[in-house]
Motif scaffolding. Structure first.
Motif, PDB file in Angstrom:
ATOM      1  N   MET A  32     -31.766  27.116  34.411  1.00 39.56           N
ATOM      2  CA  MET A  32     -31.515  28.487  34.854  1.00 39.56           C
ATOM      3  C   MET A  32     -32.829  29.168  35.265  1.00 39.56           C
ATOM      4  N   PRO A  33     -32.878  29.791  36.450  1.00 40.53           N
ATOM      5  CA  PRO A  33     -34.080  30.539  36.845  1.00 40.53           C
ATOM      6  C   PRO A  33     -34.423  31.613  35.812  1.00 40.53           C
ATOM      7  N   GLU A  34     -35.705  31.735  35.547  1.00 39.18           N
ATOM      8  CA  GLU A  34     -36.149  32.630  34.475  1.00 39.18           C
ATOM      9  C   GLU A  34     -37.446  33.330  34.860  1.00 39.18           C
ATOM     10  N   LEU A  35     -37.538  34.612  34.508  1.00 34.57           N
ATOM     11  CA  LEU A  35     -38.751  35.399  34.708  1.00 34.57           C
ATOM     12  C   LEU A  35     -39.179  35.994  33.380  1.00 34.57           C
ATOM     13  N   THR A  36     -40.473  35.946  33.110  1.00 32.63           N
ATOM     14  CA  THR A  36     -41.035  36.547  31.898  1.00 32.63           C
ATOM     15  C   THR A  36     -41.993  37.665  32.306  1.00 32.63           C
ATOM     16  N   PHE A  37     -41.830  38.837  31.686  1.00 30.93           N
ATOM     17  CA  PHE A  37     -42.623  40.017  32.028  1.00 30.93           C
ATOM     18  C   PHE A  37     -43.424  40.484  30.819  1.00 30.93           C
ATOM     19  N   LYS A  38     -44.644  40.971  31.091  1.00 25.81           N
ATOM     20  CA  LYS A  38     -45.449  41.610  30.057  1.00 25.81           C
ATOM     21  C   LYS A  38     -46.506  42.466  30.734  1.00 25.81           C
ATOM     22  N   TRP A  39     -47.024  43.443  29.997  1.00 25.82           N
ATOM     23  CA  TRP A  39     -48.182  44.175  30.494  1.00 25.82           C
ATOM     24  C   TRP A  39     -49.378  43.234  30.484  1.00 25.82           C
ATOM     25  N   VAL A  40     -50.295  43.397  31.414  1.00 24.86           N
ATOM     26  CA  VAL A  40     -51.423  42.466  31.505  1.00 24.86           C
ATOM     27  C   VAL A  40     -52.304  42.501  30.268  1.00 24.86           C
ATOM     28  N   ASP A  41     -52.294  43.602  29.531  1.00 24.12           N
ATOM     29  CA  ASP A  41     -53.144  43.706  28.338  1.00 24.12           C
ATOM     30  C   ASP A  41     -52.323  43.579  27.049  1.00 24.12           C
ATOM     31  N   THR A  47     -37.743  38.818  28.913  1.00 26.41           N
ATOM     32  CA  THR A  47     -37.270  37.728  29.761  1.00 26.41           C
ATOM     33  C   THR A  47     -35.979  38.082  30.481  1.00 26.41           C
ATOM     34  N   LEU A  48     -35.924  37.674  31.736  1.00 24.53           N
ATOM     35  CA  LEU A  48     -34.713  37.817  32.549  1.00 24.53           C
ATOM     36  C   LEU A  48     -34.305  36.427  33.032  1.00 24.53           C
ATOM     37  N   ARG A  49     -33.071  36.032  32.734  1.00 26.51           N
ATOM     38  CA  ARG A  49     -32.527  34.747  33.177  1.00 26.51           C
ATOM     39  C   ARG A  49     -31.295  35.019  34.025  1.00 26.51           C
ATOM     40  N   ASN A  50     -31.323  34.529  35.276  1.00 22.88           N
ATOM     41  CA  ASN A  50     -30.200  34.767  36.163  1.00 22.88           C
ATOM     42  C   ASN A  50     -30.227  33.741  37.294  1.00 22.88           C
ATOM     43  N   PHE A 152     -37.543  45.783  34.010  1.00 22.58           N
ATOM     44  CA  PHE A 152     -37.336  44.705  34.981  1.00 22.58           C
ATOM     45  C   PHE A 152     -36.221  43.752  34.533  1.00 22.58           C
ATOM     46  N   THR A 153     -36.031  43.635  33.234  1.00 23.62           N
ATOM     47  CA  THR A 153     -35.043  42.672  32.728  1.00 23.62           C
ATOM     48  C   THR A 153     -33.624  43.226  32.740  1.00 23.62           C
ATOM     49  N   ASN A 154     -33.466  44.484  33.111  1.00 21.97           N
ATOM     50  CA  ASN A 154     -32.127  45.073  33.154  1.00 21.97           C
ATOM     51  C   ASN A 154     -31.895  45.758  34.496  1.00 21.97           C
ATOM     52  N   PRO A 155     -31.612  44.981  35.546  1.00 24.65           N
ATOM     53  CA  PRO A 155     -31.413  45.562  36.877  1.00 24.65           C
ATOM     54  C   PRO A 155     -30.083  46.279  37.027  1.00 24.65           C
ATOM     55  N   TRP A 156     -29.274  46.308  35.974  1.00 24.85           N
ATOM     56  CA  TRP A 156     -27.935  46.886  36.057  1.00 24.85           C
ATOM     57  C   TRP A 156     -27.861  48.317  35.535  1.00 24.85           C
ATOM     58  N   GLU A 157     -29.006  48.946  35.233  1.00 28.83           N
ATOM     59  CA  GLU A 157     -28.968  50.265  34.604  1.00 28.83           C
ATOM     60  C   GLU A 157     -29.328  51.405  35.560  1.00 28.83           C
ATOM     61  N   LYS A 158     -29.527  51.101  36.856  1.00 29.06           N
ATOM     62  CA  LYS A 158     -29.976  52.151  37.785  1.00 29.06           C
ATOM     63  C   LYS A 158     -28.926  52.524  38.818  1.00 29.06           C
ATOM     64  N   GLY A 159     -27.724  52.012  38.700  1.00 31.22           N
ATOM     65  CA  GLY A 159     -26.685  52.364  39.665  1.00 31.22           C
ATOM     66  C   GLY A 159     -26.155  51.144  40.387  1.00 31.22           C
ATOM     67  N   CYS A 215     -53.760  52.676  36.377  1.00 30.31           N
ATOM     68  CA  CYS A 215     -52.429  52.138  36.685  1.00 30.31           C
ATOM     69  C   CYS A 215     -52.085  50.950  35.783  1.00 30.31           C
ATOM     70  N   PRO A 216     -50.905  50.953  35.144  1.00 33.91           N
ATOM     71  CA  PRO A 216     -50.488  49.797  34.346  1.00 33.91           C
ATOM     72  C   PRO A 216     -50.004  48.665  35.254  1.00 33.91           C
ATOM     73  N   TRP A 217     -50.401  47.443  34.940  1.00 34.01           N
ATOM     74  CA  TRP A 217     -50.017  46.293  35.754  1.00 34.01           C
ATOM     75  C   TRP A 217     -49.094  45.380  34.961  1.00 34.01           C
ATOM     76  N   VAL A 218     -48.084  44.869  35.649  1.00 33.34           N
ATOM     77  CA  VAL A 218     -47.097  43.990  35.039  1.00 33.34           C
ATOM     78  C   VAL A 218     -47.394  42.549  35.426  1.00 33.34           C
ATOM     79  N   ASP A 219     -47.459  41.681  34.421  1.00 32.40           N
ATOM     80  CA  ASP A 219     -47.669  40.247  34.645  1.00 32.40           C
ATOM     81  C   ASP A 219     -46.299  39.559  34.673  1.00 32.40           C
ATOM     82  N   ILE A 220     -46.040  38.785  35.740  1.00 33.51           N
ATOM     83  CA  ILE A 220     -44.748  38.121  35.915  1.00 33.51           C
ATOM     84  C   ILE A 220     -44.961  36.615  36.056  1.00 33.51           C
ATOM     85  N   THR A 221     -44.231  35.839  35.257  1.00 31.23           N
ATOM     86  CA  THR A 221     -44.310  34.385  35.310  1.00 31.23           C
ATOM     87  C   THR A 221     -42.900  33.820  35.472  1.00 31.23           C
TER      88      THR A 221
END
Length: 366
Positions: A32-41, A47-50, A152-159, A215-221
């Motif tokens: 399953m495709p997977e993305l992991t997110f965290k602040w760079v610091d 995690t988002l799996r979809n 980022f892991t919940n794309p269903w909460e903005k409409g 500016c806060p930066w998001v690390d995506i893997t």
């Protein structure tokens, strides 16, 4: 055209409830495709799996060097579109946007220096999504994009519209497609200048990028996405696009059929790099020009991987409806995995300097 849009919305609403209907006994797919997110610091991850996640929206829309080339200049006068003798200093405007961010964090309903234009894709309580505001002191629109590793892991909460875009565009969201607005803005400008017909009739507002202080930066893997075993990128968690505010003509300069036809012909000329939806165009006061106010890259938004043209808005909406329904409901696991390797990046992300061959002016309608 509103009734067609309502039909599309109603149809997709009926099928949207099926999206999360997964049995808890169903085994987890190791591919399953997977993305992991965290602040760079930070080491805390989300995690988002979809199955619909694709490589390009997440790892091809942001180029830091390119983005910084569009940044609002420091301590620079920004002249007003309709009164060039007046201006606002960019440092003042930047400070006002910083203040706006602070008021958003306090979950305020209104803001000191800005009037809300659009907030339907914005979650006020979680302070994430896209917020569109107009400056009270100068004729500029600010589109403010805010996301966190968790949001980022919940794309269903903005409409509903962000949900449709997610499934059509390989997991794309407004934050990602927003990065395409400036390079596509430049592309559209260059393309218009190749044809005297369009150059005289169509205009586009000035645009700049903006980043907050600290500016806060998001690390995506990624995992199981695209052709590579893994991908990694850092993107700004907060940024803005600033543009001239366009004043519309007080009286209709076109009939509705004329405006629809003109919009379709224009977007076909631009190789559908701009969304034909009529809300993206304003007929400007005094000049009567057709102004493209939204330069979000349309193929990126909806996941088109090859060029297409439309005869009218009916065929445009019908195609979107079929494309959305197919991606959300009728796409098999095999087809979704095949899409991981079939993205046409050259079409999805045209260079701002590229000028494409278009129909000659004599083929356009007056």
């Amino acid at each position: 055209m509103n009734y067609i849009y309502k039909i599309i919305t109603t149809f997709v609403l009926l099928i949207a409830s099926a999206i999360h209907s997964r049995s808890p006994q169903r085994p987890i797919d190791p591919q399953m495709p997977e993305l992991t997110f965290k602040w760079v610091d930070s080491n805390k991850t989300h995690t988002l799996r979809n199955a619909h996640l694709e490589e390009y929206p997440w790892f091809g829309t942001f180029d830091e060097k390119q983005f910084r080339g569009f940044l609002l200049p420091e301590n620079h006068p920004l002249t007003f579109r309709y009164n060039p003798t007046q201006s606002i200093n960019s440092t003042v405007l930047s400070a006002q946007i910083e203040q706006l961010l602070q008021e958003i964090k306090l979950m305020k309903h209104s803001y000191t220096d800005f009037t809300i234009i659009q907030k339907k894709d914005f979650n006020r309580k979680k302070a994430s999504g896209l917020l569109v505001v107009k400056n009270k002191h100068a004729p500029f629109i600010v589109k403010l994009f805010i996301e966190t590793p968790e949001s980022f892991t919940n794309p269903w909460e903005k409409g509903f519209i962000p949900i449709y875009l997610f499934y059509m565009g390989g997991g794309v969201n407004r934050h990602l497609s927003g990065f395409t607005r400036l390079v596509n803005h430049q592309y559209v400008q260059n393309q218009l200048q190749t044809d005297p017909y369009w150059a005289q009739r169509v205009d586009i507002p000035r645009k700049w990028a903006w980043l907050p202080k600290g500016c806060p930066w998001v690390d995506i893997t990624s995992k199981n996405i695209g052709k590579k075993p893994t991908c990694n990128i850092q993107i700004p968690g907060i940024y803005a696009i600033i543009a001239d505010a366009i004043e519309s003509h007080p009286a209709p300069a076109y009939t509705s059929p004329q405006k629809r036809k003109f919009a379709i012909e224009l977007c076909n000329f631009l190789h559908l790099q701009v969304d034909p939806h009529l809300a993206n165009f304003i007929i400007e006061k005094d000049t009567n020009k057709f102004v493209i106010v939204d330069t979000e890259h349309f193929p990126t938004m909806v996941g088109f991987k090859k060029e297409i043209t439309f005869k009218n808005h009916v065929t445009y909406y019908k195609h979107l409806l079929g494309h959305c329904a197919n991606n959300m409901i009728f796409c098999t696991k095999r087809q979704l995995r095949t899409q991981q390797y079939t993205s046409n990046v050259e079409y999805l992300a045209p260079s701002a300097s590229v000028v494409r061959e278009s129909p000659p002016a004599h083929q356009h309608s007056a």
